[in-house]
Design a protein around this motif. Structure first.
Motif, mmCIF file in Angstrom:
data_model
loop_
_atom_site.group_PDB
_atom_site.id
_atom_site.type_symbol
_atom_site.label_atom_id
_atom_site.label_comp_id
_atom_site.label_asym_id
_atom_site.label_seq_id
_atom_site.Cartn_x
_atom_site.Cartn_y
_atom_site.Cartn_z
ATOM 1 N N GLY A 1 0.586 -1.206 0.092
ATOM 2 C CA GLY A 1 -0.021 0.112 -0.248
ATOM 3 C C GLY A 1 0.945 1.240 -0.035
ATOM 4 O O GLY A 1 0.372 2.282 -0.045
ATOM 5 N N ALA A 2 2.064 1.130 0.120
ATOM 6 C CA ALA A 2 2.945 2.483 -0.121
ATOM 7 C C ALA A 2 3.332 2.695 -1.322
ATOM 8 O O ALA A 2 3.459 1.821 -2.225
ATOM 9 N N GLN A 3 3.418 4.172 -1.299
ATOM 10 C CA GLN A 3 3.789 4.574 -2.754
ATOM 11 C C GLN A 3 5.147 5.023 -2.958
ATOM 12 O O GLN A 3 5.730 5.401 -3.928
ATOM 13 N N ALA A 4 6.015 5.305 -1.720
ATOM 14 C CA ALA A 4 7.379 5.838 -1.731
ATOM 15 C C ALA A 4 8.122 5.432 -0.534
ATOM 16 O O ALA A 4 7.387 4.768 0.536
ATOM 17 N N LEU A 5 9.366 5.510 -0.564
ATOM 18 C CA LEU A 5 10.160 5.333 0.706
ATOM 19 C C LEU A 5 10.787 6.696 1.042
ATOM 20 O O LEU A 5 11.222 7.371 0.065
ATOM 21 N N ILE A 6 10.614 7.137 2.215
ATOM 22 C CA ILE A 6 11.362 8.321 2.680
ATOM 23 C C ILE A 6 12.504 8.094 3.241
ATOM 24 O O ILE A 6 12.779 7.268 4.060
ATOM 25 N N GLU B 1 13.565 13.827 1.401
ATOM 26 C CA GLU B 1 13.882 13.000 0.004
ATOM 27 C C GLU B 1 13.098 11.688 -0.068
ATOM 28 O O GLU B 1 12.909 10.841 0.792
ATOM 29 N N ILE B 2 12.813 11.528 -1.175
ATOM 30 C CA ILE B 2 11.740 10.224 -1.185
ATOM 31 C C ILE B 2 12.236 9.365 -2.544
ATOM 32 O O ILE B 2 12.635 10.218 -3.514
ATOM 33 N N LEU B 3 11.855 8.098 -2.474
ATOM 34 C CA LEU B 3 12.198 7.200 -3.668
ATOM 35 C C LEU B 3 10.845 6.760 -3.832
ATOM 36 O O LEU B 3 10.181 5.966 -3.276
ATOM 37 N N ARG B 4 10.428 6.946 -5.183
ATOM 38 C CA ARG B 4 8.968 6.328 -5.531
ATOM 39 C C ARG B 4 9.183 4.991 -5.783
ATOM 40 O O ARG B 4 9.952 4.648 -6.267
#
Length: 398
Positions: free
Chosen positions: A370-375, A391-394
């Motif tokens: 269910g996640a859309q990104a990593l912080i 900063e995020i990584l999609r």
């Protein structure tokens, strides 16, 4: 422990692109060009009409002017003559512009009277014409080596006259899951055991990243079983193991790999999740040992396996693409490990807002899905308030 950046650099330094092959256009999507594509043709090959209407001389198109229609030009059937003063040639989209014409008067701006047309609105010189070579000309490099081919790129290669392309073959990634407790989906689950999610997860990841996944039988918790599994990976471009990478009494991956002559490069990274990452090689076969927890295995795949596959597949890689977003809630200060926090990502009209999932347990696959990104939280990052940039990584389809 080494840093994430150092681990990535050491992994990539140990790899080289896989060999190349020729494939037809229909098989080239997602592959990486090993040689640039040079146009064999000029596109468009001639001045073409961009609209249905009449090929004319722009100076003849005063409002109310009468022009004699002397013929027509359809796509693939050029008009043999030319356009003289006071003349027009009926023309259709994609047709070659007749000699003497310098504009296309669209049919909506004319009135037909017998064999003549009346001009309702003038047209300027060059209007509604696709100039010869406006896309590219023969000899132009239209696609560079190292380009991962999209459907759009395939269209360019086709238009440039290439039915076959020289590409890197798909990297072959052997996947060896370990552990007495795991069973494949659909098989009986042993007492105290669990279904093996990592095999399917990583095979799908490899496929989505342009590789070919080779699923090996599960290796049970003995050195011999791990060694036998590693031996079956011969011929792959990279062996990925999951589980058994920590320091417990049953974490036997390192010992099993060493039975096959494994040379360790590094073990353990200052990151969360995914600290017990292993990297080395067996007689030239690179080995990447991922943690057994599915979320940890996936995050390490995003950070390390994706880049490794890019390089193997022929893509010059600079690592994951980080973007900026605003925090949806406050976050506490980080410790000495670089943290990758699963998060929801929403657009609020002013920009992207990343909100960490409430629970970050590394075994919770449903939350990960269910996640859309990593912080990305750097080591020793100070506390951050809601609204601050991070900063995020999609996370995409891989």
């Amino acid at each position: 422990m080494i840093s994430v950046e150092e681990a990535r650099a050491r992994i990539l330094a140990a790899l080289k692109p896989v060999p190349v092959e020729m494939v037809g256009l229909a098989q080239a999507h997602g592959r990486v060009l090993a040689k640039p594509v040079v146009a064999r043709f000029t596109v468009p090959p001639a001045n073409l009409s961009a609209m249905d209407g009449y090929a004319v001389r722009a100076d003849d198109t005063r409002a109310g002017a009468r022009l004699r229609v002397t013929g027509q030009a359809a796509a693939g059937h050029p008009f043999a003559g030319g356009v003289g003063g006071g003349e027009a040639v009926r023309i259709f989209t994609g047709s070659v512009l007749p000699a003497g014409a310098d504009a296309v008067l669209i049919q909506e701006n004319t009135l037909v009277e017998g064999e003549d047309i009346l001009v309702n609105e003038p047209v300027g010189a060059g209007r509604h014409i696709r100039r010869a070579g406006q896309d590219f000309v023969a000899g132009d490099e239209v696609l560079p080596a190292g380009q991962r081919l999209s459907a759009r790129d395939i269209g360019v290669a086709a238009a440039a006259g290439h039915p076959w392309l020289c590409v890197h073959r798909r990297p072959r990634i052997a996947i060896l899951c370990t552990g007495d407790e795991i069973a494949l989906p659909g098989e009986p689950v042993p007492e105290g055991g669990i279904v093996n999610a990592n095999a399917g997860l990583l095979a799908a990841f490899v496929s989505a990243w342009g590789g070919e996944a080779l699923l090996l039988p599960i290796a049970r918790d003995t050195e011999d079983a791990v060694a036998l599994g590693a031996a079956e990976a011969r011929g792959a471009d990279l062996l990925v193991t999951t589980g058994g990478a920590s320091v417990g009494a049953h974490d036997l991956v390192l010992a099993g790999l060493k039975c096959q002559g494994f040379a360790l490069d590094f073990w353990k990274i200052a990151m969360r999740p995914g600290k017990p990452l292993i990297f080395g090689a067996i007689d030239g076969l690179p080995v990447l040992g991922l943690p057994g927890n599915p979320v940890s295995a996936y995050v390490c795949a995003v950070l390390f396996l994706a880049g490794a596959m890019d390089l193997l597949g022929g893509v010059p890689t600079a690592g994951p693409v980080l973007e900026q977003a605003r925090l949806g809630v406050p976050m506490k200060a980080n410790d000495r490990r670089e943290d990758y926090v699963r998060a929801h990502l929403v657009y609020d009209g002013a920009g992207w807002v990343a909100t960490p999932l409430r629970v970050q347990d590394s075994g919770m696959l449903l939350a990960l899905a269910g996640a859309q990104a990593l912080i990305r939280r750097p080591a020793h990052a100070p506390a951050a308030e809601a609204g601050e940039n991070v900063e995020i990584l999609r996370l995409g389809m891989a």
